[in-house]
Write a protein that holds these residues in place. Structure first.
Motif, PDB file in Angstrom:
ATOM      1  N   UNK A  78      48.650  47.253  36.800  1.00 16.74           N
ATOM      2  CA  UNK A  78      47.472  46.592  36.244  1.00 16.74           C
ATOM      3  C   UNK A  78      47.446  45.122  36.658  1.00 16.74           C
ATOM      4  N   UNK A  79      48.603  44.474  36.675  1.00 19.62           N
ATOM      5  CA  UNK A  79      48.680  43.087  37.127  1.00 19.62           C
ATOM      6  C   UNK A  79      48.201  42.954  38.566  1.00 19.62           C
ATOM      7  N   UNK A  80      48.658  43.858  39.425  1.00 19.18           N
ATOM      8  CA  UNK A  80      48.241  43.826  40.826  1.00 19.18           C
ATOM      9  C   UNK A  80      46.731  44.059  40.943  1.00 19.18           C
ATOM     10  N   UNK A  81      46.199  44.986  40.150  1.00 16.95           N
ATOM     11  CA  UNK A  81      44.752  45.231  40.171  1.00 16.95           C
ATOM     12  C   UNK A  81      43.981  43.975  39.778  1.00 16.95           C
ATOM     13  N   UNK A  82      44.442  43.281  38.731  1.00 13.70           N
ATOM     14  CA  UNK A  82      43.796  42.042  38.323  1.00 13.70           C
ATOM     15  C   UNK A  82      43.829  41.015  39.448  1.00 13.70           C
ATOM     16  N   UNK A  83      44.986  40.863  40.093  1.00  9.99           N
ATOM     17  CA  UNK A  83      45.106  39.854  41.143  1.00  9.99           C
ATOM     18  C   UNK A  83      44.261  40.193  42.365  1.00  9.99           C
ATOM     19  N   UNK A  84      44.244  41.471  42.752  1.00  2.00           N
ATOM     20  CA  UNK A  84      43.409  41.873  43.885  1.00  2.00           C
ATOM     21  C   UNK A  84      41.942  41.613  43.563  1.00  2.00           C
ATOM     22  N   UNK A  85      41.508  41.965  42.378  1.00  2.00           N
ATOM     23  CA  UNK A  85      40.136  41.711  41.949  1.00  2.00           C
ATOM     24  C   UNK A  85      39.848  40.208  41.928  1.00  2.00           C
ATOM     25  N   UNK A  86      40.809  39.441  41.470  1.00  4.88           N
ATOM     26  CA  UNK A  86      40.664  37.995  41.359  1.00  4.88           C
ATOM     27  C   UNK A  86      40.387  37.362  42.721  1.00  4.88           C
ATOM     28  N   UNK A  87      41.144  37.781  43.735  1.00  4.67           N
ATOM     29  CA  UNK A  87      40.965  37.192  45.058  1.00  4.67           C
ATOM     30  C   UNK A  87      39.857  37.874  45.856  1.00  4.67           C
ATOM     31  N   UNK A  88      39.672  39.156  45.667  1.00 10.01           N
ATOM     32  CA  UNK A  88      38.638  39.877  46.411  1.00 10.01           C
ATOM     33  C   UNK A  88      37.234  39.420  46.028  1.00 10.01           C
ATOM     34  N   UNK A  89      37.028  39.160  44.759  1.00  5.31           N
ATOM     35  CA  UNK A  89      35.705  38.756  44.281  1.00  5.31           C
ATOM     36  C   UNK A  89      35.544  37.243  44.160  1.00  5.31           C
ATOM     37  N   UNK A  90      36.440  36.481  44.782  1.00  7.54           N
ATOM     38  CA  UNK A  90      36.379  35.012  44.802  1.00  7.54           C
ATOM     39  C   UNK A  90      36.280  34.399  43.406  1.00  7.54           C
ATOM     40  N   UNK A  91      37.001  34.962  42.458  1.00  4.19           N
ATOM     41  CA  UNK A  91      36.976  34.418  41.101  1.00  4.19           C
ATOM     42  C   UNK A  91      37.866  33.186  40.973  1.00  4.19           C
TER      43      UNK A  91
ATOM     44  N   UNK B 266      39.867  32.344  28.553  1.00  2.00           N
ATOM     45  CA  UNK B 266      41.022  32.191  29.427  1.00  2.00           C
ATOM     46  C   UNK B 266      40.934  33.200  30.569  1.00  2.00           C
ATOM     47  N   UNK B 267      41.437  32.820  31.715  1.00  2.07           N
ATOM     48  CA  UNK B 267      41.433  33.700  32.887  1.00  2.07           C
ATOM     49  C   UNK B 267      42.845  34.153  33.243  1.00  2.07           C
ATOM     50  N   UNK B 268      43.675  34.350  32.251  1.00  4.69           N
ATOM     51  CA  UNK B 268      45.071  34.683  32.518  1.00  4.69           C
ATOM     52  C   UNK B 268      45.432  36.082  32.024  1.00  4.69           C
ATOM     53  N   UNK B 269      44.501  37.017  32.114  1.00  3.39           N
ATOM     54  CA  UNK B 269      44.790  38.378  31.650  1.00  3.39           C
ATOM     55  C   UNK B 269      45.935  39.006  32.441  1.00  3.39           C
TER      56      UNK B 269
END
Length: 116
Positions: free
Chosen positions: A52-65, A81-84
């Motif tokens: 789940x952590x990896x999914x969050x990080x991939x989403x974070x960088x893939x969608x330019x968040x 907060x953006x630290x889920x």
């Protein structure tokens, strides 16, 4: 496609965590609190938290968040907060440590059972 894949992987991981928790509860009720299946399920839960952590990080960088990243923000809607991903990362670390401690407890119990 990437967002849907991340969503399904994350959702599957959450459901798998619930499944492992259910197996742990059944094992405690039927077999007893100290057995190796609980250790295995705890390790599975930790792995799912890391997925789940990896999914969050991939989403974070893939969608330019990362452009609008704020560690903590207090606004009219409350605290944001953006630290889920950190929550799941630290939960995974905690559960992994708990699994190791539980493994040692099971080994000590088995050793004591053979001594008597």
């Amino acid at each position: 496609i990437v967002n849907c894949t991340l969503f399904f992987i994350g959702t599957f991981s959450l459901v798998f965590i619930l499944y492992c928790l259910r197996k742990i509860l059944k094992s405690v009720i039927n077999v007893g609190p100290f057995n190796m299946s609980i250790v295995k399920n705890l390790k599975n839960i930790a792995s799912s938290c890391f997925v789940i952590t990896v999914c969050y990080l991939v989403n974070f960088f893939y969608n330019n968040q990362f452009k609008s990243f704020s560690l903590i923000e207090i606004g009219p809607k409350g605290i944001q907060t953006d630290t889920e991903f950190l929550i799941f990362f630290f939960a995974g670390c905690f559960v992994l440590i708990l699994a190791q401690i539980y493994k040692q407890a099971v080994e000590v119990k088995e050793e004591n059972d053979f001594t008597v």
